[in-house]
Design an enzyme around this catalytic site. Structure first.
Site, mmCIF file in Angstrom:
data_model
loop_
_atom_site.group_PDB
_atom_site.id
_atom_site.type_symbol
_atom_site.label_atom_id
_atom_site.label_comp_id
_atom_site.label_asym_id
_atom_site.label_seq_id
_atom_site.Cartn_x
_atom_site.Cartn_y
_atom_site.Cartn_z
ATOM 1 N N TRP A 17 -11.302 -1.322 3.573
ATOM 2 C CA TRP A 17 -11.879 -0.180 4.279
ATOM 3 C C TRP A 17 -12.783 0.570 3.308
ATOM 4 O O TRP A 17 -12.496 0.632 2.110
ATOM 5 C CB TRP A 17 -10.783 0.773 4.761
ATOM 6 C CG TRP A 17 -9.921 0.225 5.845
ATOM 7 C CD1 TRP A 17 -8.718 -0.399 5.697
ATOM 8 C CD2 TRP A 17 -10.169 0.268 7.251
ATOM 9 N NE1 TRP A 17 -8.210 -0.765 6.920
ATOM 10 C CE2 TRP A 17 -9.080 -0.359 7.893
ATOM 11 C CE3 TRP A 17 -11.210 0.774 8.036
ATOM 12 C CZ2 TRP A 17 -8.992 -0.485 9.272
ATOM 13 C CZ3 TRP A 17 -11.127 0.647 9.418
ATOM 14 C CH2 TRP A 17 -10.034 0.020 10.021
ATOM 15 N N THR A 71 -6.438 -2.581 2.031
ATOM 16 C CA THR A 71 -6.611 -3.869 2.712
ATOM 17 C C THR A 71 -6.851 -3.660 4.202
ATOM 18 O O THR A 71 -6.296 -2.752 4.816
ATOM 19 C CB THR A 71 -5.381 -4.781 2.545
ATOM 20 O OG1 THR A 71 -4.246 -4.145 3.142
ATOM 21 C CG2 THR A 71 -5.104 -5.085 1.087
ATOM 22 N N HIS A 125 4.307 1.941 7.716
ATOM 23 C CA HIS A 125 4.925 3.200 8.155
ATOM 24 C C HIS A 125 6.118 2.943 9.075
ATOM 25 O O HIS A 125 7.089 3.704 9.061
ATOM 26 C CB HIS A 125 3.866 4.098 8.806
ATOM 27 C CG HIS A 125 2.804 4.497 7.822
ATOM 28 N ND1 HIS A 125 1.636 3.776 7.680
ATOM 29 C CD2 HIS A 125 2.776 5.478 6.888
ATOM 30 C CE1 HIS A 125 0.917 4.321 6.707
ATOM 31 N NE2 HIS A 125 1.582 5.347 6.206
ATOM 32 N N ILE A 169 12.483 3.235 21.538
ATOM 33 C CA ILE A 169 12.019 1.842 21.653
ATOM 34 C C ILE A 169 11.130 1.487 20.462
ATOM 35 O O ILE A 169 10.254 2.255 20.072
ATOM 36 C CB ILE A 169 11.212 1.629 22.964
ATOM 37 C CG1 ILE A 169 12.083 1.896 24.198
ATOM 38 C CG2 ILE A 169 10.605 0.223 23.029
ATOM 39 C CD1 ILE A 169 13.218 0.915 24.422
ATOM 40 N N LYS A 196 -5.018 2.195 2.831
ATOM 41 C CA LYS A 196 -6.219 1.640 3.453
ATOM 42 C C LYS A 196 -7.101 0.854 2.474
ATOM 43 O O LYS A 196 -8.318 0.891 2.548
ATOM 44 C CB LYS A 196 -7.025 2.740 4.155
ATOM 45 C CG LYS A 196 -6.192 3.519 5.163
ATOM 46 C CD LYS A 196 -7.011 4.341 6.091
ATOM 47 C CE LYS A 196 -7.532 3.527 7.247
ATOM 48 N NZ LYS A 196 -6.491 2.902 8.051
ATOM 49 N N SER A 233 7.671 9.336 17.201
ATOM 50 C CA SER A 233 7.430 8.454 18.345
ATOM 51 C C SER A 233 8.646 7.570 18.642
ATOM 52 O O SER A 233 9.100 7.480 19.782
ATOM 53 C CB SER A 233 6.203 7.586 18.052
ATOM 54 O OG SER A 233 6.182 6.456 18.871
ATOM 55 N N GLY A 285 2.475 -2.753 9.052
ATOM 56 C CA GLY A 285 3.701 -2.075 9.470
ATOM 57 C C GLY A 285 4.350 -1.235 8.383
ATOM 58 O O GLY A 285 5.548 -0.961 8.451
ATOM 59 N N GLU A 339 0.837 -1.205 0.000
ATOM 60 C CA GLU A 339 0.000 0.000 0.000
ATOM 61 C C GLU A 339 0.866 1.248 0.000
ATOM 62 O O GLU A 339 1.984 1.236 0.520
ATOM 63 C CB GLU A 339 -0.907 0.042 1.247
ATOM 64 C CG GLU A 339 -2.065 -0.905 1.195
ATOM 65 C CD GLU A 339 -3.038 -0.724 2.355
ATOM 66 O OE1 GLU A 339 -4.178 -1.152 2.207
ATOM 67 O OE2 GLU A 339 -2.663 -0.172 3.412
#
Length: 242
Positions: free
Chosen positions: A102, A223, A72, A49, A221, A43, A70, A30
């Site tokens: 979606w 799948t 991104h 972490i 979005k 983040s 995963g 995607e």
């Protein structure tokens, strides 16, 4: 990117073993959303972490892995110069792994949305049978609400629709919501919470694999994978991924 309305599933969180897989062995299916990519980088660099493992599946006949979940995290780690990521390998063709789609929906001015879609070179044709055509994969999308419209085409046209909705959401022109189930979208439409929903055929697992083998990607979005478990958090230092 818009709010997600996820169906309620009773899926257990499970401690699973992970392995380190090279990032360049992973294939996306995607397109990325810039905002989500930036949020992940902020983040992971802030905490130091990596806590959510990649979910991968072996691409048949290749020494490569499909990114099931995963995208991104993968792109963010690459951007940071990392080389590998903790990953859980799934049996993709197991009956326990499901793939749905979606359904993007919006609250806003239909005419404005249609005008923007047409500016992207898309046809928007009033058609009472649009939803059935979309479910059979004969058109890119059906746009369904008070009226029903067909948007002819395939993958490229779906990408254009996604781009328009994303832009209009960022501009504050529409409120964008992604529904996991059409039924939930219809309920909210009846309550006046959304005006229109875009309906498309969900891809099959075989179609997803064929797509990545060709080096292509769906729009964001497209799948919605449902797994027999949610992997428990892990605690891997970012520095270990370089």
């Amino acid at each position: 990117m818009g709010v997600e309305k996820v169906p309620k599933y009773d899926i257990p969180t499970k401690k699973v073993d992970y392995v380190f897989i090279e990032l360049d062995k992973m294939k996306p299916h995607e397109q990325l959303v810039q905002k989500e990519l930036e949020a992940f980088i902020e983040s992971v660099t802030g905490s130091g972490i990596f806590w959510k493992p990649m979910l991968l599946a072996k691409v048949p006949g290749e020494d490569m892995y499909l990114i099931v979940d995963g995208h991104h995290r993968w792109a963010g780690l690459q951007k940071l110069g990392a080389k590998r990521a903790p990953s859980v390998i799934l049996d993709y063709f197991s009956d326990d792994v499901k793939v749905y789609t979606w359904y993007p929906a919006f609250k806003g001015d239909l005419n404005e949305v249609v005008e923007r879609l047409k500016k992207e070179g898309l046809e928007v044709i009033e058609d009472p049978e649009a939803e059935e055509k979309a479910e059979r994969g004969e058109i890119a999308f059906a746009l369904v609400g008070e009226k029903s419209f067909a948007i002819p085409g395939g993958l490229e046209e779906q990408k254009k629709v996604s781009k328009v909705l994303d832009e209009m959401s960022v501009e504050g022109k529409i409120e964008l919501i992604y529904y996991g189930l059409k039924e939930d979208a219809r309920e909210d439409m009846a309550k006046g919470e959304i005006d229109y929903v875009f309906i498309r055929k969900a891809p099959t697992k075989e179609e997803v694999m064929e797509l990545v083998k060709r080096g292509e990607v769906y729009s964001p979005k497209t799948t919605r994978h449902v797994l027999p478990f949610n992997p428990d958090k892990i605690d891997v230092k970012l520095e270990e991924l370089f």
